[in-house]
Motif scaffolding. Structure first.
Motif, PDB file in Angstrom:
ATOM      1  N   ILE A 154       0.828  -1.212   0.000  1.00 28.53           N
ATOM      2  CA  ILE A 154       0.000   0.000   0.000  1.00 28.53           C
ATOM      3  C   ILE A 154       0.856   1.253   0.000  1.00 28.53           C
ATOM      4  O   ILE A 154       0.609   2.205  -0.754  1.00 28.53           O
ATOM      5  N   TRP A 155       1.913   1.265   0.806  1.00 31.74           N
ATOM      6  CA  TRP A 155       2.748   2.468   0.876  1.00 31.74           C
ATOM      7  C   TRP A 155       3.479   2.714  -0.439  1.00 31.74           C
ATOM      8  O   TRP A 155       3.676   3.857  -0.838  1.00 31.74           O
ATOM      9  N   ASN A 156       3.867   1.636  -1.114  1.00 31.01           N
ATOM     10  CA  ASN A 156       4.507   1.804  -2.427  1.00 31.01           C
ATOM     11  C   ASN A 156       3.534   2.368  -3.451  1.00 31.01           C
ATOM     12  O   ASN A 156       3.891   3.204  -4.279  1.00 31.01           O
ATOM     13  N   GLU A 157       2.292   1.881  -3.385  1.00 31.79           N
ATOM     14  CA  GLU A 157       1.281   2.388  -4.322  1.00 31.79           C
ATOM     15  C   GLU A 157       0.975   3.861  -4.055  1.00 31.79           C
ATOM     16  O   GLU A 157       0.847   4.660  -4.993  1.00 31.79           O
ATOM     17  N   LEU A 158       0.858   4.235  -2.786  1.00 28.82           N
ATOM     18  CA  LEU A 158       0.528   5.621  -2.441  1.00 28.82           C
ATOM     19  C   LEU A 158       1.681   6.567  -2.676  1.00 28.82           C
ATOM     20  O   LEU A 158       1.477   7.771  -2.879  1.00 28.82           O
ATOM     21  N   HIS A 159       2.898   6.025  -2.654  1.00 19.28           N
ATOM     22  CA  HIS A 159       4.069   6.884  -2.855  1.00 19.28           C
ATOM     23  C   HIS A 159       4.060   7.526  -4.238  1.00 19.28           C
ATOM     24  O   HIS A 159       4.606   8.610  -4.437  1.00 19.28           O
ATOM     25  N   ALA A 160       3.426   6.854  -5.179  1.00 19.44           N
ATOM     26  CA  ALA A 160       3.363   7.376  -6.545  1.00 19.44           C
ATOM     27  C   ALA A 160       2.313   8.471  -6.701  1.00 19.44           C
ATOM     28  O   ALA A 160       2.236   9.118  -7.754  1.00 19.44           O
ATOM     29  N   LEU A 161       1.497   8.690  -5.667  1.00 20.58           N
ATOM     30  CA  LEU A 161       0.433   9.686  -5.749  1.00 20.58           C
ATOM     31  C   LEU A 161       0.725  10.854  -4.822  1.00 20.58           C
ATOM     32  O   LEU A 161       1.240  10.670  -3.713  1.00 20.58           O
ATOM     33  N   SER A 162       0.370  12.056  -5.263  1.00 12.18           N
ATOM     34  CA  SER A 162       0.448  13.214  -4.378  1.00 12.18           C
ATOM     35  C   SER A 162      -0.711  13.135  -3.382  1.00 12.18           C
ATOM     36  O   SER A 162      -1.676  12.387  -3.579  1.00 12.18           O
ATOM     37  N   PHE A 163      -0.616  13.908  -2.313  1.00 14.60           N
ATOM     38  CA  PHE A 163      -1.683  13.894  -1.313  1.00 14.60           C
ATOM     39  C   PHE A 163      -2.988  14.390  -1.923  1.00 14.60           C
ATOM     40  O   PHE A 163      -4.066  13.850  -1.640  1.00 14.60           O
ATOM     41  N   GLU A 164      -2.901  15.412  -2.792  1.00 16.09           N
ATOM     42  CA  GLU A 164      -4.119  15.913  -3.452  1.00 16.09           C
ATOM     43  C   GLU A 164      -4.769  14.828  -4.297  1.00 16.09           C
ATOM     44  O   GLU A 164      -6.003  14.707  -4.328  1.00 16.09           O
ATOM     45  N   GLN A 165      -3.950  14.006  -4.961  1.00 15.08           N
ATOM     46  CA  GLN A 165      -4.512  12.921  -5.773  1.00 15.08           C
ATOM     47  C   GLN A 165      -5.208  11.879  -4.906  1.00 15.08           C
ATOM     48  O   GLN A 165      -6.265  11.348  -5.274  1.00 15.08           O
ATOM     49  N   GLN A 166      -4.611  11.577  -3.753  1.00 11.19           N
ATOM     50  CA  GLN A 166      -5.232  10.614  -2.846  1.00 11.19           C
ATOM     51  C   GLN A 166      -6.607  11.119  -2.386  1.00 11.19           C
ATOM     52  O   GLN A 166      -7.574  10.347  -2.343  1.00 11.19           O
ATOM     53  N   ILE A 167      -6.691  12.398  -2.050  1.00  8.83           N
ATOM     54  CA  ILE A 167      -7.963  12.971  -1.599  1.00  8.83           C
ATOM     55  C   ILE A 167      -8.973  12.998  -2.734  1.00  8.83           C
ATOM     56  O   ILE A 167     -10.163  12.672  -2.542  1.00  8.83           O
ATOM     57  N   ASN A 168      -8.543  13.385  -3.925  1.00  4.33           N
ATOM     58  CA  ASN A 168      -9.455  13.433  -5.072  1.00  4.33           C
ATOM     59  C   ASN A 168     -10.005  12.048  -5.404  1.00  4.33           C
ATOM     60  O   ASN A 168     -11.159  11.911  -5.824  1.00  4.33           O
ATOM     61  N   ASN A 169      -9.177  11.020  -5.222  1.00  9.14           N
ATOM     62  CA  ASN A 169      -9.651   9.657  -5.472  1.00  9.14           C
ATOM     63  C   ASN A 169     -10.802   9.298  -4.532  1.00  9.14           C
ATOM     64  O   ASN A 169     -11.756   8.609  -4.920  1.00  9.14           O
TER      65      ASN A 169
END
Length: 542
Positions: free
Chosen positions: A164-179
């Motif tokens: 999970i951390w590897n997958e999230l590392h590729a995303l910015s925090f804004e992208q995580q929230i938008n998802n």
């Protein structure tokens, strides 16, 4: 005089493209090369310190001056380190505030409680935000008086954590929230399902989470310091080493509890990380409170809608049961009403049979029998109609048109009775959803009663009005009025003051109007007249 060598390059890594500051004091040949003028860099240089020590000699004044310079350099260096640390702390705070703004803006934008909680917990656990390994939120259900686990974010095990951390590392925090905002439906992971099963009655004051809930500040829990019985209860759900619980409080009202830990990385939970967690909680609490209230209101509305739907579905059965109950209660009255015409019929029938072949036979006896039979048939028909389930052919009509067409049926009767008609229609021409035949039945019943109370030359007024949500039909007579002692009885079955009345017209009319969602009111003044006002809900079509 101080023995200073010729100009040489600075030995400090990253500064070798500059000349040693002290060496250039004695040799100007290297002027075309820039000189190292950062004294703090020189203060860390062994060659610089050696030159200083040799250059000042042994005199007390020189030694004092050298010591002073060295002390000043150390202080400047220390201050510079402090400034760097302060700058780093400031940058961290600015970063945290920026992340909090993203979180609060997203919570305000969604308006959905489940997404709002997921956004907040993502901020708590994201490596690009506050970086806790796991986090969960409990909310207080004041209605049912318990603390309910609502949501949690965190991996199930080490393997899941790395993935999970590897997958999230590729995303910015804004992208995580938008998802989270754009996802058609939020998934439920292992940790969330565990948290959702936790429900603690608020009356259980000894529970460790409730003690944290009512605390004025955060509570830190370490497994090695907790009651083994409590630890055993937690371990039934998930393992832990230590965690922090931060109360969610809005204007003195406990909304819930936020918990977080670093179970997988074993990173210490520092005061700084707890401060950041409390700051996030305090920042989000106002918008979270609004979201919670909105969710509770939506749930109440859904419950009311379900109840309303249930009532609508059962309305026909309830009305039928009510009608049958009315019929049962009125059985004695029906028997009485039937007894009088039956006695009359019996008496005249026996006399007619006795005198049929004699000069005493009178056709009037048969006429009376037929009249009483007609009366019984009318009563029977009205009772049966009342007791049957309502089957309406509902359509949207202009109340003005319905009244105008209905009055056309009464023109001849009004003319024969010598009653003058005055009509006034509503300017807005409101529409109502009704069964046309039943509407006319109500209107004719009320007008028939009005005409029975009036004499030749009197006037009858029929008016329509538009009100908030309703259209009204007013029937205003100038007759004798209703005595005060009879007004509470006019909608009672079989109550009538007319010689040939059935006493069913007004009760049935009232039932028809109520079945349409409307109601009837009346006002009466003795010897001046009576006004009946019938209200039907306005339909949305024209």
């Amino acid at each position: 005089m101080m023995n200073i060598p010729h100009a040489v390059p600075c030995t400090k890594k990253g500064h070798t493209n500059k000349l040693c500051w002290l060496s250039t004091l004695a040799d100007n040949d290297g002027a075309e090369i820039s000189r190292q003028d950062d004294i703090l860099v020189c203060n860390e240089c062994a060659a610089f310190k050696e030159i200083i020590n040799r250059g000042f000699g042994r005199r007390t004044a020189d030694m004092a001056l050298g010591s002073t310079i060295a002390t000043l350099l150390r202080q400047v260096s220390d201050r510079n380190i402090s400034l760097d640390e302060a700058r780093q702390q400031l940058e961290k705070k600015v970063s945290e505030l920026a992340l909090m703004k993203i979180i609060t803006d997203a919570v305000v934008k969604t308006g959905d409680l489940s997404r709002a909680l997921k956004i907040i917990l993502t901020g708590v656990t994201s490596g690009r935000a506050f970086g806790f390994n796991r986090a969960g939120i409990f909310l207080v259900d004041q209605r049912h008086e318990y603390l309910q686990g609502m949501d949690a974010v965190g991996p199930e095990n080490w393997q899941a954590a790395i993935r999970i951390w590897n997958e999230l590392h590729a995303l910015s925090f804004e992208q995580q929230i938008n998802n989270i905002l754009k996802a058609p439906q939020l998934g439920r992971d292992y940790l969330q399902m565990i948290i959702e099963r936790i429900k603690i009655p608020l009356a259980n004051k000894s529970n460790f989470l409730l003690r944290a809930l009512w605390s004025e500040k955060h509570t830190f829990f370490r497994k090695s310091e907790m009651d083994p019985f409590v630890v055993g209860g937690i371990l039934k759900h998930l393992d832990f080493n230590e965690f922090v619980a931060v109360p969610l409080r809005a204007e003195g009202i406990q909304l819930g509890l936020m918990v977080a830990d670093n179970f997988y990385t074993n990173k210490p939970i520092t005061e700084a990380s707890i401060d950041a967690l409390e700051t996030l909680a305090n920042t989000c609490i106002s918008v979270l409170e609004i979201t919670v209230l909105h969710e509770q209101l939506s749930q109440r509305l859904q419950e009311l809608e379900r109840v309303n739907q249930l009532l609508r579905e059962n309305q026909a059965y309830l009305l039928q049961a009510e009608r049958l109950a009315d019929i049962g209660r009125l059985a004695a009255t029906v028997a009485h009403e039937f007894k009088t015409p039956l006695v009359t019929i019996g008496g005249h029938a026996r006399r007619a049979i006795r005198d049929i072949n004699t000069p005493k036979f009178k056709k009037k006896d048969l006429d009376i029998i037929v009249s009483e039979i007609d009366r019984l048939e009318k009563i029977t028909s009205e009772i049966l109609e009342y007791s049957k389930p309502s089957k309406f052919d509902i359509k949207s009509y202009s109340i003005n048109d319905l009244v105008k067409e209905s009055l056309e049926f009464l023109e001849h009767k009004l003319l024969n009775l010598g009653i003058r008609l005055r009509v006034r229609y509503a300017d807005s021409d409101p529409h109502i959803a009704v069964d046309e035949r039943r509407f006319r039945q109500v209107m004719f019943n009320i007008i028939d009663n009005a005409l029975d109370s009036m004499k030749t030359g009197m006037h009858l007024k029929v008016e329509t009005r538009a009100l908030e949500g309703y259209a009204a039909l007013d029937i205003i007579d100038s007759g004798c009025g209703i005595p005060d002692d009879l007004r509470d009885r006019i909608f009672t079955f079989f109550f009538t003051t007319k010689a040939k009345g059935s006493g069913l017209g007004l009760p049935i009319s009232k039932r028809i109007v109520e079945d349409h969602g409307g109601y009837i009111e009346f006002e009466s003044k003795l010897n001046s007249g009576t006004t009946f006002s019938v209200y039907f809900p306005i339909s949305g079509q024209k």
